[in-house]
Design an enzyme around this catalytic site. Structure first.
Site, PDB file in Angstrom:
ATOM      1  N   ASP A 125      -1.487  -0.954   6.242  1.00  7.16           N
ATOM      2  CA  ASP A 125      -1.857  -0.316   7.428  1.00  7.16           C
ATOM      3  C   ASP A 125      -3.259   0.064   7.737  1.00  7.16           C
ATOM      4  O   ASP A 125      -3.761   0.400   8.975  1.00  7.16           O
ATOM      5  CB  ASP A 125      -0.840   1.013   7.569  1.00  7.16           C
ATOM      6  CG  ASP A 125      -1.450   2.058   6.667  1.00  7.16           C
ATOM      7  OD1 ASP A 125      -1.589   2.040   5.498  1.00  7.16           O
ATOM      8  OD2 ASP A 125      -1.523   3.143   7.466  1.00  7.16           O
ATOM      9  N   ASP A 139       0.708  -1.205  -0.080  1.00  2.92           N
ATOM     10  CA  ASP A 139      -0.008  -0.200  -0.087  1.00  2.92           C
ATOM     11  C   ASP A 139       0.918   1.404   0.128  1.00  2.92           C
ATOM     12  O   ASP A 139       2.039   1.253   0.601  1.00  2.92           O
ATOM     13  CB  ASP A 139      -0.740  -0.089   1.349  1.00  2.92           C
ATOM     14  CG  ASP A 139      -1.511   1.264   1.556  1.00  2.92           C
ATOM     15  OD1 ASP A 139      -2.136   1.709   0.815  1.00  2.92           O
ATOM     16  OD2 ASP A 139      -1.259   1.763   3.037  1.00  2.92           O
ATOM     17  N   ASP A 143      -6.919  -1.555   3.563  1.00  2.00           N
ATOM     18  CA  ASP A 143      -6.059  -2.739   3.211  1.00  2.00           C
ATOM     19  C   ASP A 143      -6.620  -4.023   3.707  1.00  2.00           C
ATOM     20  O   ASP A 143      -6.090  -4.887   3.432  1.00  2.00           O
ATOM     21  CB  ASP A 143      -4.734  -2.448   3.864  1.00  2.00           C
ATOM     22  CG  ASP A 143      -4.101  -1.109   3.373  1.00  2.00           C
ATOM     23  OD1 ASP A 143      -4.611  -0.883   2.053  1.00  2.00           O
ATOM     24  OD2 ASP A 143      -3.405  -0.385   3.877  1.00  2.00           O
TER      25      ASP A 143
HETATM   26  P1  ADP Z   1      -4.610   5.340  -0.473  1.00  2.00           P
HETATM   27  O1  ADP Z   1      -4.527   4.152  -0.975  1.00  2.00           O
HETATM   28  O2  ADP Z   1      -3.537   6.334  -0.976  1.00  2.00           O
HETATM   29  O3  ADP Z   1      -4.507   5.582   0.989  1.00  2.00           O
HETATM   30  P2  ADP Z   1      -7.404   6.375  -0.530  1.00  2.00           P
HETATM   31  O4  ADP Z   1      -8.403   5.260  -0.987  1.00  2.00           O
HETATM   32  O5  ADP Z   1      -7.497   6.463   1.174  1.00  2.00           O
HETATM   33  O6  ADP Z   1      -5.931   6.242  -1.002  1.00  2.00           O
HETATM   34  O7  ADP Z   1      -8.010   7.560  -1.191  1.00  2.00           O
HETATM   35  C1  ADP Z   1      -7.718   7.800  -2.619  1.00  2.00           C
HETATM   36  C2  ADP Z   1      -7.657   9.119  -2.873  1.00  2.00           C
HETATM   37  O8  ADP Z   1      -8.798   9.762  -2.611  1.00  2.00           O
HETATM   38  C3  ADP Z   1      -6.820  10.348  -1.983  1.00  2.00           C
HETATM   39  O9  ADP Z   1      -5.401  10.209  -2.800  1.00  2.00           O
HETATM   40  C4  ADP Z   1      -7.354  11.568  -2.138  1.00  2.00           C
HETATM   41  O10 ADP Z   1      -7.032  12.116  -3.294  1.00  2.00           O
HETATM   42  C5  ADP Z   1      -8.839  11.340  -2.193  1.00  2.00           C
HETATM   43  N1  ADP Z   1      -9.442  11.366  -0.909  1.00  2.00           N
HETATM   44  C6  ADP Z   1      -9.832  10.190   0.054  1.00  2.00           C
HETATM   45  N2  ADP Z   1     -10.311  10.769   1.075  1.00  2.00           N
HETATM   46  C7  ADP Z   1     -10.298  12.089   0.981  1.00  2.00           C
HETATM   47  C8  ADP Z   1     -10.571  13.184   1.976  1.00  2.00           C
HETATM   48  N3  ADP Z   1     -11.255  12.963   3.156  1.00  2.00           N
HETATM   49  N4  ADP Z   1     -10.366  14.666   1.604  1.00  2.00           N
HETATM   50  C9  ADP Z   1      -9.724  14.650   0.293  1.00  2.00           C
HETATM   51  N5  ADP Z   1      -9.745  13.747  -0.708  1.00  2.00           N
HETATM   52  C10 ADP Z   1      -9.450  12.442  -0.253  1.00  2.00           C
HETATM   53 MG    MG Z   2      -2.418   3.120   3.748  1.00 12.53          MG
END
Ligand code: ADP
Ligand code: MG
Length: 314
Positions: free
Chosen positions: A259, A38, A263
């Site tokens: 983490d 991740d 995931d």
């Molecule tokens: P990662 O696998 O990097 O942890 P997530 O699936 O949590 O990614 O989120 C993917 C994308 O969605 C983030 O990179 C961001 O652009 C957007 N995103 C998710 N949650 C938020 C939030 N609370 N505020 C702004 N953008 C968000």
């Molecule tokens: Mg992560």
């Protein structure tokens, strides 16, 4: 390996802060062919911080930051925390150096008094958040979130976004009342040991892959920095397990390091799930290994330990 050998290996692991949940997991680790990492909080430190905020409307920067922080205040996402923190500092420390507040405020203290009233808050996994402020719809998230809501991103903003994504930063877009109003750039540095560990895995014949919900350009910039060639970006939370299942189709043994809550389905789907000790409880529960020192070096420790334990009987 004898039960004694397995017990000894489990003890050696524990001394390194590598908790192994059972002999089967210990045995499978020797045959790992792919390790899926991740991005956020696993390869990176998970300590996002805002590097730039740019308004593409008539709104003042301070008002823009207050609006975005208000929308993000109920989100647990690291990006949201970075934005709220940045706005808080902008208002109480940067602008008025005489501010009486101390850095160590309670979360409630930090959030009281300056944020706008929010209704209809909704977090969309892999996208961002939306809510109503002053009866107007506020959207904060990635390109896909804005596109799905038919918000036009100005060309000038698009090239600004591309520039920061090529520098491994994540651009968070903001729309207010149907109109795109600005971008906040968020950076999350790599863990110090990350590139050395990736190089080490390759030398052991293990193929590393990065998987993330983040956009392609940022994902590729981060992957390049850490030395990973195989990247899967814009993967929705449920998609991480899907990536693993497709790699397993030819019988390959797949490890997953993660983490987050996002995931946990992937940690379960993997033949060997490894959770970062500092990660969420749900991830730790879903994993076969827990890396208590939070160091990616222990991915190598785990595979080495399995190889050493099981090679004796071959
Ligand atoms: P990662 O696998 O990097 O942890 P997530 O699936 O949590 O990614 O989120 C993917 C994308 O969605 C983030 O990179 C961001 O652009 C957007 N995103 C998710 N949650 C938020 C939030 N609370 N505020 C702004 N953008 C968000
Ligand atoms: Mg992560």
């Amino acid at each position: 390996a004898t039960p004694t050998a397995i017990m000894v290996a489990t003890g050696v692991g524990a001394n390194h802060g590598v908790l192994i949940k059972g002999g089967d997991a210990l045995e499978r680790a020797q045959s790992i062919r792919y390790v899926i990492f991740d991005k956020t909080g696993t390869l990176t430190q998970g300590k996002a911080s805002v590097t730039t905020a740019k308004v593409f409307s008539r709104m003042e920067l301070g008002d823009f930051l207050t609006l975005v922080a208000s929308a993000e205040a109920s989100s647990e996402h690291p990006v949201a925390k970075a934005i709220v923190d940045h706005a808080y500092h902008y208002h109480f420390f940067d602008k008025q150096s005489t501010a009486k507040g101390t850095e160590k405020q309670t979360k409630e203290g930090k959030l009281s008094g300056w944020l706008l009233e929010v209704t209809d808050f909704c977090a969309i996994p892999g996208r961002g958040v939306h809510c109503l402020i002053n009866q107007k719809r506020v959207l904060v998230g990635n390109r896909n979130l804005l596109m799905e809501n038919k918000i036009t991103i100005r060309n000038e903003a698009e090239s600004f976004l591309v520039g920061l994504e090529l520098n491994a930063k994540t651009g968070i877009l903001v729309a207010y009342d149907g109109i795109f109003i600005g971008v906040i750039a968020v950076a999350d540095p790599l863990k110090r040991e990350a590139s050395v560990v990736i190089e080490g895995l390759k030398k052991m014949g293990v193929h590393p892959i990065m998987v993330t919900g983040d956009n392609w350009r940022t994902a590729q910039a981060v992957a390049k920095e850490v030395g990973i060639e195989d990247v899967r970006a814009e993967v929705m939370p449920a998609g991480k397990a899907e990536v693993i299942r497709s790699l397993q189709k030819d019988g390959s043994v797949v490890g997953m390091v993660g983490d987050g809550i996002n995931d946990s389905p992937a940690l379960v789907a993997a033949d060997v799930g490894m959770a970062i000790g500092a990660g969420t409880d749900i991830a730790i529960e879903a994993a076969d290994y827990v890396l208590m020192r939070n160091s990616l070096e222990d991915v190598i420790t785990a595979i080495d330990l399995s190889r050493k334990t099981f090679s004796r009987i071959r």
